[in-house]
Design a protein around this motif. Sequence first.
Motif, PDB file in Angstrom:
ATOM      1  N   GLN A  99      11.358  63.084  35.114  1.00 10.69           N
ATOM      2  CA  GLN A  99      12.005  62.303  36.092  1.00 10.69           C
ATOM      3  C   GLN A  99      11.355  62.297  37.448  1.00 10.69           C
ATOM      4  OE1 GLN A  99      16.346  62.838  36.312  1.00 10.69           O
ATOM      5  NE2 GLN A  99      16.458  63.362  38.484  1.00 10.69           N
ATOM      6  N   LYS A 119      12.180  54.426  32.410  1.00 10.85           N
ATOM      7  CA  LYS A 119      13.224  53.509  32.801  1.00 10.85           C
ATOM      8  C   LYS A 119      14.084  54.050  33.953  1.00 10.85           C
ATOM      9  CE  LYS A 119      12.345  51.482  28.940  1.00 10.85           C
ATOM     10  NZ  LYS A 119      11.702  50.420  28.650  1.00 10.85           N
ATOM     11  N   GLU A 120      14.476  52.922  34.690  1.00  4.98           N
ATOM     12  CA  GLU A 120      15.411  53.202  36.024  1.00  4.98           C
ATOM     13  C   GLU A 120      16.683  53.610  35.277  1.00  4.98           C
ATOM     14  OE1 GLU A 120      17.973  50.592  38.956  1.00  4.98           O
ATOM     15  OE2 GLU A 120      15.763  50.106  38.982  1.00  4.98           O
ATOM     16  N   VAL A 121      17.205  54.848  35.725  1.00  2.00           N
ATOM     17  CA  VAL A 121      18.550  55.377  35.325  1.00  2.00           C
ATOM     18  C   VAL A 121      19.521  55.618  36.552  1.00  2.00           C
ATOM     19  CG1 VAL A 121      17.462  56.852  33.673  1.00  2.00           C
ATOM     20  CG2 VAL A 121      17.436  57.793  35.851  1.00  2.00           C
ATOM     21  N   ARG A 122      19.099  55.455  37.668  1.00  2.00           N
ATOM     22  CA  ARG A 122      19.978  55.661  38.877  1.00  2.00           C
ATOM     23  C   ARG A 122      19.424  55.025  40.135  1.00  2.00           C
ATOM     24  NH1 ARG A 122      20.967  61.251  39.162  1.00  2.00           N
ATOM     25  NH2 ARG A 122      19.220  61.557  40.372  1.00  2.00           N
ATOM     26  N   ILE A 177      23.069  62.041  32.956  1.00  2.00           N
ATOM     27  CA  ILE A 177      21.516  61.597  32.647  1.00  2.00           C
ATOM     28  C   ILE A 177      20.658  62.861  32.935  1.00  2.00           C
ATOM     29  CG2 ILE A 177      21.999  59.145  33.207  1.00  2.00           C
ATOM     30  CD1 ILE A 177      20.532  59.591  35.963  1.00  2.00           C
ATOM     31  N   THR A 270      25.478  56.338  39.369  1.00  2.00           N
ATOM     32  CA  THR A 270      26.273  57.147  38.458  1.00  2.00           C
ATOM     33  C   THR A 270      27.572  57.843  39.036  1.00  2.00           C
ATOM     34  OG1 THR A 270      24.749  59.089  38.952  1.00  2.00           O
ATOM     35  CG2 THR A 270      24.110  57.600  37.128  1.00  2.00           C
ATOM     36  N   TYR A 292      13.551  57.390  37.993  1.00  2.00           N
ATOM     37  CA  TYR A 292      13.248  56.780  36.676  1.00  2.00           C
ATOM     38  C   TYR A 292      13.188  58.078  35.842  1.00  2.00           C
ATOM     39  CZ  TYR A 292      11.587  52.303  38.477  1.00  2.00           C
ATOM     40  OH  TYR A 292      11.771  51.144  39.020  1.00  2.00           O
ATOM     41  N   GLN A 293      13.218  57.907  34.834  1.00  2.00           N
ATOM     42  CA  GLN A 293      13.034  58.922  33.709  1.00  2.00           C
ATOM     43  C   GLN A 293      12.237  58.422  32.404  1.00  2.00           C
ATOM     44  OE1 GLN A 293      16.625  60.545  31.951  1.00  2.00           O
ATOM     45  NE2 GLN A 293      17.227  61.690  33.811  1.00  2.00           N
ATOM     46  N   LYS A 295      11.862  59.247  28.598  1.00  2.00           N
ATOM     47  CA  LYS A 295      12.558  60.136  27.668  1.00  2.00           C
ATOM     48  C   LYS A 295      11.962  60.979  26.612  1.00  2.00           C
ATOM     49  CE  LYS A 295      16.748  58.484  29.068  1.00  2.00           C
ATOM     50  NZ  LYS A 295      17.961  59.380  29.727  1.00  2.00           N
TER      51      LYS A 295
END
Length: 300
Positions: A99, A119-122, A177, A270, A292-293, A295
């Motif tokens: 992250q 990927k953008e997560v927040r 997340i 979130t 971003y993360q 995975k």
Amino acid sequence: MSVEVKDLVVADLKSTKDWVGQHGDVKGVLDTVKSSSHQFAYTAWANNLIIALLASWKNPMHPYCTYIKIVHKKNRYDFVVVKSLLDRLIRNKIVYPIQTSLWESSHVLRASYEAYGFKEVRKTYMPSLYVEQLDASHINELEKSSILSLREVKENDALRHQLIELVKINYERTHMINPVATLGVKTWEGLIFAEDLIENGSFIAVDKMDDRLLAYSFLHHSTSQGTVELGWCGLNNNEEVYLLANLVKCQINFAKQADYQTMEGEFDTTDPYSMQIMKYFPFKSTKVWVTYQLKEPPAI
């Protein structure tokens, strides 16, 4: 461009004073390297000069991911540099997801992370509110609930325990997340009643009939003069959003009476509760922090 990645050696940074000494983020990387949470740190070299740094670390409160930060020399940054540093990092046994967070305006760096598979997560908004320009004197009449200060709630064992449990549940829900560690009641109590908490400027809504805790909104001191910061907020019942607005109105009135001029906050996409507050009040827009993360390791 040919890039060589090496383990970070602090002494090597002396030859990069033209940008390291002027780059605020570099200090953060070096502080991380010196901390007990530090895992790995690398430098990217081109033409015998350091052009970027990467550091990774663990967060005891969120132990199920690996945090990273990449800092680069201005105008010497592209996907090749990011890929070289990340390729070196993932050779190690690390916890996924990886992250990282950066400003939305960092277009080249964001594009490089995305090209690598992040990927953008927040998104986190950090707007400000000029309380002296607001009229929050009108608090909606609440037929079924009362508003108490956190100082009052703290002295009531039953309400204090309800508050700790509700904050814990809501925090866990809004951080799925990046899950939180399993923490005991005393730890959560310490997180809530932090040193910078303004107890008489933080408010709780309680049901008049059964003393059930319905909503909370915390207020904290800021390092900026004349400023206070909105902290954690939440509800017991998601349909009672109007309670949050009432609590923040109480906080605005407190801030005005205490001669604070500005109220700031961090609002995560979130977190539905803080986003409701941001939408309800006329906050001044500001820069956006994007998380971003990655995975899993990229396919070879």
